[in-house]
Motif scaffolding. Structure first.
Motif, PDB file in Angstrom:
ATOM      1  N   ALA A 135      46.701  38.962  34.060  1.00 36.75           N
ATOM      2  CA  ALA A 135      45.474  38.475  34.690  1.00 36.75           C
ATOM      3  C   ALA A 135      44.755  37.542  33.733  1.00 36.75           C
ATOM      4  O   ALA A 135      44.873  37.672  32.512  1.00 36.75           O
ATOM      5  CB  ALA A 135      44.568  39.640  35.072  1.00 36.75           C
ATOM      6  N   GLU A 140      41.401  38.392  39.309  1.00 40.22           N
ATOM      7  CA  GLU A 140      42.860  38.493  39.330  1.00 40.22           C
ATOM      8  C   GLU A 140      43.293  39.917  38.952  1.00 40.22           C
ATOM      9  O   GLU A 140      44.190  40.497  39.587  1.00 40.22           O
ATOM     10  CB  GLU A 140      43.457  37.463  38.364  1.00 40.22           C
ATOM     11  CG  GLU A 140      44.950  37.240  38.554  1.00 40.22           C
ATOM     12  CD  GLU A 140      45.503  36.071  37.731  1.00 40.22           C
ATOM     13  OE1 GLU A 140      44.769  35.532  36.872  1.00 40.22           O
ATOM     14  OE2 GLU A 140      46.671  35.701  37.950  1.00 40.22           O
ATOM     15  N   ARG A 143      42.680  42.180  41.918  1.00 42.49           N
ATOM     16  CA  ARG A 143      43.637  41.968  43.018  1.00 42.49           C
ATOM     17  C   ARG A 143      44.952  42.676  42.709  1.00 42.49           C
ATOM     18  O   ARG A 143      45.560  43.308  43.571  1.00 42.49           O
ATOM     19  CB  ARG A 143      43.882  40.459  43.247  1.00 42.49           C
ATOM     20  CG  ARG A 143      42.691  39.740  43.878  1.00 42.49           C
ATOM     21  CD  ARG A 143      43.071  38.371  44.415  1.00 42.49           C
ATOM     22  NE  ARG A 143      43.384  37.383  43.395  1.00 42.49           N
ATOM     23  CZ  ARG A 143      42.478  36.711  42.668  1.00 42.49           C
ATOM     24  NH1 ARG A 143      41.188  36.936  42.843  1.00 42.49           N
ATOM     25  NH2 ARG A 143      42.855  35.823  41.768  1.00 42.49           N
ATOM     26  N   ARG A 144      45.386  42.597  41.448  1.00 36.40           N
ATOM     27  CA  ARG A 144      46.636  43.269  41.071  1.00 36.40           C
ATOM     28  C   ARG A 144      46.470  44.794  41.158  1.00 36.40           C
ATOM     29  O   ARG A 144      47.386  45.494  41.592  1.00 36.40           O
ATOM     30  CB  ARG A 144      47.057  42.880  39.646  1.00 36.40           C
ATOM     31  CG  ARG A 144      47.366  41.404  39.417  1.00 36.40           C
ATOM     32  CD  ARG A 144      48.564  40.897  40.191  1.00 36.40           C
ATOM     33  NE  ARG A 144      48.247  40.507  41.554  1.00 36.40           N
ATOM     34  CZ  ARG A 144      47.719  39.330  41.914  1.00 36.40           C
ATOM     35  NH1 ARG A 144      47.442  38.422  41.019  1.00 36.40           N
ATOM     36  NH2 ARG A 144      47.481  39.057  43.182  1.00 36.40           N
ATOM     37  N   TRP A 324      48.713  34.800  42.193  1.00 31.83           N
ATOM     38  CA  TRP A 324      47.708  34.330  43.158  1.00 31.83           C
ATOM     39  C   TRP A 324      46.697  35.394  43.516  1.00 31.83           C
ATOM     40  O   TRP A 324      46.875  36.535  43.334  1.00 31.83           O
ATOM     41  CB  TRP A 324      48.418  33.830  44.440  1.00 31.83           C
ATOM     42  CG  TRP A 324      49.897  33.780  44.287  1.00 31.83           C
ATOM     43  CD1 TRP A 324      50.794  34.646  44.799  1.00 31.83           C
ATOM     44  CD2 TRP A 324      50.654  32.830  43.497  1.00 31.83           C
ATOM     45  NE1 TRP A 324      52.065  34.313  44.386  1.00 31.83           N
ATOM     46  CE2 TRP A 324      52.019  33.202  43.598  1.00 31.83           C
ATOM     47  CE3 TRP A 324      50.323  31.712  42.726  1.00 31.83           C
ATOM     48  CZ2 TRP A 324      53.048  32.507  42.946  1.00 31.83           C
ATOM     49  CZ3 TRP A 324      51.351  31.028  42.079  1.00 31.83           C
ATOM     50  CH2 TRP A 324      52.685  31.417  42.200  1.00 31.83           C
TER      51      TRP A 324
END
Lengths: 324, 194
Positions: A135, A140, A143-144, A324
């Motif tokens: 990240a 990010e 999101r992961r 993404w």
């Protein structure tokens, strides 16, 4: 054994983050064969990352970078007693299935390999094996984590030996988290949209001031002082990729069949040099806040990988932009 | 009687030392992270956390740390989980490695297999208050115990929580559960020994 294990989602995440807890304060080293894995274990690595080519080699040689050969990973698993991790391509859940079936201890869904999906990451909840993901900022990272990652690492810029972006990403994540802790309840909804992350996770970070999973650092760490720097900035452990086994060339010139001519243009550091570097980085990672030990460890190493300055890299060569 | 807060060190070379420190503080002790041998002098007891026992050994083999810690656990209470249990055992297998030999037992490293075989379940123990949740992560197995070792909990017929005098060891991770009973038991052992 699944019934008596209480095989629910929360227990599964606790087991996954549990192994990351065990790795805290340590160094996870990239290795490309059983011999390097032995050196890493002997030097005190807490885990190894098995891959076909280290990021610096992938950069130099180009081509599509894929999951390592299961045969090679198996050899490494048979050689060392510490946990063995391996990388799959972003979104390549079939590679992840192969790695899980092989029995690796952690999967890194990594930007260092060529992405297999330009939109989706692997649904990591669907696996029993834990995942680590890179990240660059809090959004990010969250999101992961929402997708099931049980460990986050900074992306940095892998294979460069330049720590500048590992620093940038760690500072960014820490700053993003600190901001959340002083926001009002009503601001968190807007901030979740800003971060493009699930509100529940944003709220959790706002409450605790830290990620709900361990937060490690990777991407350009090449010296004992680099490792100590990342630890002081908040990394709970470090990944060292190319920094240990790479020499001052980016590709072998006269080497073949695994026989390395260290005296004539070899991309790899001599094994003794690599081991000394590995030991020094392990020590610096534990004693990250003790300048006396850092001085000793810095004295113990001779040179570092030549590296590439990230500021001079064209945009298209930046691995960190993948994801993404 | 006013309860004292003993000072308990947590070996912080690497591993889940923070989780242990948190549980110790919650159980009424003062926790200190230990990275150097000279820090042992001011402690009432020590916890050796989970992590990689081979990595911890690399550090212990420097600067006389192993000798000093061996002497410490001989005279003061100690508690090891997972890697810590391996380091406290008299004999270590798979592979053989050095240890502090504080408990008369043989421990086999990575005996359950790999991470995919890690598991959580509830086990009855001699501690009061019902079954204990146990988190096993790439856990070792206690394959033999000597006559002086008290088995506090067994999983099937394998000992998972044992005590010999002032030394206690678990192959699971009580520091990763909300249940504080094992840490409270250790803090009690340290207090008794003050």
């Amino acid at each position: 054994m699944s019934e008596k294990n209480g095989n629910n989602a929360s227990n599964s995440l606790r087991l996954k983050t549990g192994l990351a807890e065990m790795l805290k304060g340590g160094v996870i080293m990239d290795v490309t064969d059983a011999r390097q894995a032995e050196i890493a274990e002997r030097a005190g690595a807490t885990a190894v990352m098995a891959l076909e080519r280290v990021p610096a080699q992938i950069r130099a040689e180009g081509g599509v970078a894929r999951m390592a050969s299961p045969r090679m990973i198996q050899k490494i698993m048979d050689t060392v007693n510490i946990p063995v991790m391996a990388k799959c391509r972003i979104g390549h859940f079939a590679e992840a299935q192969v790695l899980e079936a092989l029995g690796v201890d952690y999967i890194d869904e990594s930007e260092v390999l060529t992405p297999a999906d330009e939109l989706h990451h692997v649904d990591k909840h669907a696996f029993k094996v834990p995942f680590v993901c890179g990240a660059r900022d809090l959004g990010e990272a969250l999101r992961r984590i929402a997708e099931g990652a049980a460990m986050i690492r900074t992306k940095g810029e892998a294979g460069t030996g330049d720590v500048v972006h590992a620093v940038k990403h760690m500072r960014q994540i820490v700053k993003d988290m600190r901001q959340l802790t002083v926001m009002g309840e009503e601001e968190l909804y807007a901030q979740a949209k800003e971060l493009r992350a699930p509100y529940e996770l944003v709220r959790m970070v706002a409450k605790t001031g830290k990620l709900p999973v361990p937060n490690f650092s990777a991407g350009g760490i090449a010296t004992p002082a680099d490792a100590a720097l990342m630890r002081q900035l908040g990394a709970e452990a470090v990944f060292v990729g190319s920094g240990i086994f790479m020499g001052d060339k980016s590709r072998c010139e006269e080497c073949s069949n695994g026989e390395h001519r260290y005296d004539r243009g070899c991309a790899l550091a001599q094994p003794e040099v690599a081991e000394a570097r590995a030991k020094a980085i392990v020590r610096a990672t534990t004693h990250f806040d003790d300048p006396k030990v850092l001085l000793e460890t810095s004295r113990e190493v001779s040179g570092a990988m030549k590296g590439l300055a990230v500021a001079g890299l064209p945009d298209a060569d930046m691995l960190q932009k993948r994801g993404w | 009687m006013v309860e004292t807060s003993p000072t308990i060190g947590v070996l912080a070379i690497q591993g889940d030392y923070d989780a242990h420190a948190r549980r110790l503080e919650e159980s009424g002790a003062r926790a200190v992270l230990v990275r150097k041998p000279e820090q042992l002098d001011s402690l009432d007891g020590i916890v050796i956390p989970g992590g990689e026992s081979s990595t911890m050994l690399k550090f212990l083999e420097r600067d006389g740390f192993l000798e000093k810690l061996t002497e410490f656990v001989r005279v003061k209470p100690s508690f090891g989980t997972c890697a810590g249990a391996i380091l406290l055992a008299k004999n270590v297998e798979n592979p053989a490695q050095k240890s502090l030999a504080a408990i008369d037992m043989t421990v086999k490293r990575n005996a359950y297999g790999r991470q995919i075989d890690s598991h959580i379940h509830e086990v009855t123990s001699k501690l009061s208050g019902g079954p204990l949740e146990m988190v096993f992560i790439r856990a070792p197995k206690i394959s033999a115990t000597g006559a002086g070792v008290d088995v506090l909990a067994e999983d099937g017929d394998e000992p998972v929580l044992v005590r010999q005098g002032k030394t206690m060891a678990a192959t699971f991770h009580p520091e990763l559960s909300e249940d504080k009973r094992v840490h409270e038991e250790f803090v009690r052992m340290v207090r008794e020994h003050l």
